[in-house]
Design a protein around this motif. Structure first.
Motif, PDB file in Angstrom:
ATOM      1  N   MET A  29      -1.176 -10.655   4.365  1.00 36.01           N
ATOM      2  CA  MET A  29       0.018  -9.977   4.885  1.00 36.01           C
ATOM      3  C   MET A  29       1.043  -9.751   3.773  1.00 36.01           C
ATOM      4  O   MET A  29       1.722  -8.721   3.745  1.00 36.01           O
ATOM      5  CB  MET A  29       0.639 -10.785   6.024  1.00 36.01           C
ATOM      6  CG  MET A  29      -0.223 -10.830   7.265  1.00 36.01           C
ATOM      7  SD  MET A  29      -0.701  -9.194   7.873  1.00 36.01           S
ATOM      8  CE  MET A  29       0.851  -8.502   8.318  1.00 36.01           C
ATOM      9  N   ALA A  30       1.153 -10.706   2.856  1.00 37.05           N
ATOM     10  CA  ALA A  30       2.058 -10.519   1.715  1.00 37.05           C
ATOM     11  C   ALA A  30       1.574  -9.372   0.833  1.00 37.05           C
ATOM     12  O   ALA A  30       2.381  -8.595   0.323  1.00 37.05           O
ATOM     13  CB  ALA A  30       2.155 -11.809   0.910  1.00 37.05           C
ATOM     14  N   ALA A  31       0.260  -9.243   0.666  1.00 41.38           N
ATOM     15  CA  ALA A  31      -0.282  -8.161  -0.156  1.00 41.38           C
ATOM     16  C   ALA A  31      -0.041  -6.804   0.500  1.00 41.38           C
ATOM     17  O   ALA A  31       0.289  -5.830  -0.184  1.00 41.38           O
ATOM     18  CB  ALA A  31      -1.770  -8.385  -0.402  1.00 41.38           C
ATOM     19  N   VAL A  62       0.651   0.930  -6.905  1.00 42.11           N
ATOM     20  CA  VAL A  62       0.076   1.021  -5.567  1.00 42.11           C
ATOM     21  C   VAL A  62      -1.440   0.852  -5.658  1.00 42.11           C
ATOM     22  O   VAL A  62      -2.036   0.138  -4.854  1.00 42.11           O
ATOM     23  CB  VAL A  62       0.468   2.353  -4.886  1.00 42.11           C
ATOM     24  CG1 VAL A  62      -0.223   2.487  -3.560  1.00 42.11           C
ATOM     25  CG2 VAL A  62       1.976   2.417  -4.698  1.00 42.11           C
ATOM     26  N   GLY A  63      -2.057   1.466  -6.655  1.00 36.32           N
ATOM     27  CA  GLY A  63      -3.493   1.281  -6.849  1.00 36.32           C
ATOM     28  C   GLY A  63      -3.839  -0.156  -7.195  1.00 36.32           C
ATOM     29  O   GLY A  63      -4.839  -0.700  -6.723  1.00 36.32           O
ATOM     30  N   GLY A  64      -3.015  -0.788  -8.009  1.00 35.05           N
ATOM     31  CA  GLY A  64      -3.250  -2.185  -8.370  1.00 35.05           C
ATOM     32  C   GLY A  64      -3.136  -3.127  -7.196  1.00 35.05           C
ATOM     33  O   GLY A  64      -3.915  -4.084  -7.070  1.00 35.05           O
ATOM     34  N   VAL A  65      -2.205  -2.883  -6.318  1.00 31.65           N
ATOM     35  CA  VAL A  65      -2.058  -3.733  -5.133  1.00 31.65           C
ATOM     36  C   VAL A  65      -3.263  -3.566  -4.210  1.00 31.65           C
ATOM     37  O   VAL A  65      -3.760  -4.539  -3.634  1.00 31.65           O
ATOM     38  CB  VAL A  65      -0.729  -3.430  -4.398  1.00 31.65           C
ATOM     39  CG1 VAL A  65      -0.682  -4.089  -3.049  1.00 31.65           C
ATOM     40  CG2 VAL A  65       0.439  -3.870  -5.242  1.00 31.65           C
ATOM     41  N   MET A  66      -3.755  -2.349  -4.092  1.00 28.65           N
ATOM     42  CA  MET A  66      -4.938  -2.146  -3.243  1.00 28.65           C
ATOM     43  C   MET A  66      -6.156  -2.866  -3.817  1.00 28.65           C
ATOM     44  O   MET A  66      -6.958  -3.421  -3.072  1.00 28.65           O
ATOM     45  CB  MET A  66      -5.225  -0.657  -3.066  1.00 28.65           C
ATOM     46  CG  MET A  66      -4.252   0.021  -2.131  1.00 28.65           C
ATOM     47  SD  MET A  66      -4.026  -0.823  -0.556  1.00 28.65           S
ATOM     48  CE  MET A  66      -5.641  -0.676   0.152  1.00 28.65           C
ATOM     49  N   VAL A  67      -6.307  -2.895  -5.130  1.00 27.34           N
ATOM     50  CA  VAL A  67      -7.392  -3.650  -5.746  1.00 27.34           C
ATOM     51  C   VAL A  67      -7.201  -5.137  -5.480  1.00 27.34           C
ATOM     52  O   VAL A  67      -8.168  -5.857  -5.183  1.00 27.34           O
ATOM     53  CB  VAL A  67      -7.470  -3.351  -7.256  1.00 27.34           C
ATOM     54  CG1 VAL A  67      -8.395  -4.312  -7.978  1.00 27.34           C
ATOM     55  CG2 VAL A  67      -7.914  -1.923  -7.481  1.00 27.34           C
ATOM     56  N   LEU A  68      -5.968  -5.625  -5.558  1.00 27.21           N
ATOM     57  CA  LEU A  68      -5.679  -7.017  -5.247  1.00 27.21           C
ATOM     58  C   LEU A  68      -6.081  -7.345  -3.817  1.00 27.21           C
ATOM     59  O   LEU A  68      -6.707  -8.378  -3.557  1.00 27.21           O
ATOM     60  CB  LEU A  68      -4.185  -7.299  -5.445  1.00 27.21           C
ATOM     61  CG  LEU A  68      -3.678  -8.657  -4.966  1.00 27.21           C
ATOM     62  CD1 LEU A  68      -4.110  -9.739  -5.918  1.00 27.21           C
ATOM     63  CD2 LEU A  68      -2.172  -8.628  -4.824  1.00 27.21           C
TER      64      LEU A  68
END
Length: 73
Positions: A29-31, A62-68
């Motif tokens: 949820m934080a991600a 935004v792309g990095g968070v989706m990979v995370l």
């Protein structure tokens, strides 16, 4: 006048996203809240006319968070 209202709305969304990051009990949820925050910040850049910052925010963060999110779940 319309840009001010739109900017205020997006900044409210960004503030709520930050609260979601801080108050989340689960990492997923934080991600997702971090994804919403970075997307909202990119919209702020777009409203202010900063196209290079908008593109960098969108592609890198935004792309990095989706990979995370993908690797964490």
């Amino acid at each position: 006048m319309m840009a001010d209202a739109l900017l205020s709305t997006v900044l409210g969304f960004v503030f709520i996203s930050v609260l979601g990051i801080v108050l989340a009990r689960r990492m997923a949820m934080a991600a997702f809240s971090l994804f919403a925050f970075t997307l909202g910040l990119a919209l702020v850049y777009a409203i202010l006319g900063m196209s290079m910052a908008f593109a960098a925010q969108l592609i890198l963060y935004v792309g990095g968070v989706m990979v995370l999110v993908l690797f964490a779940l």
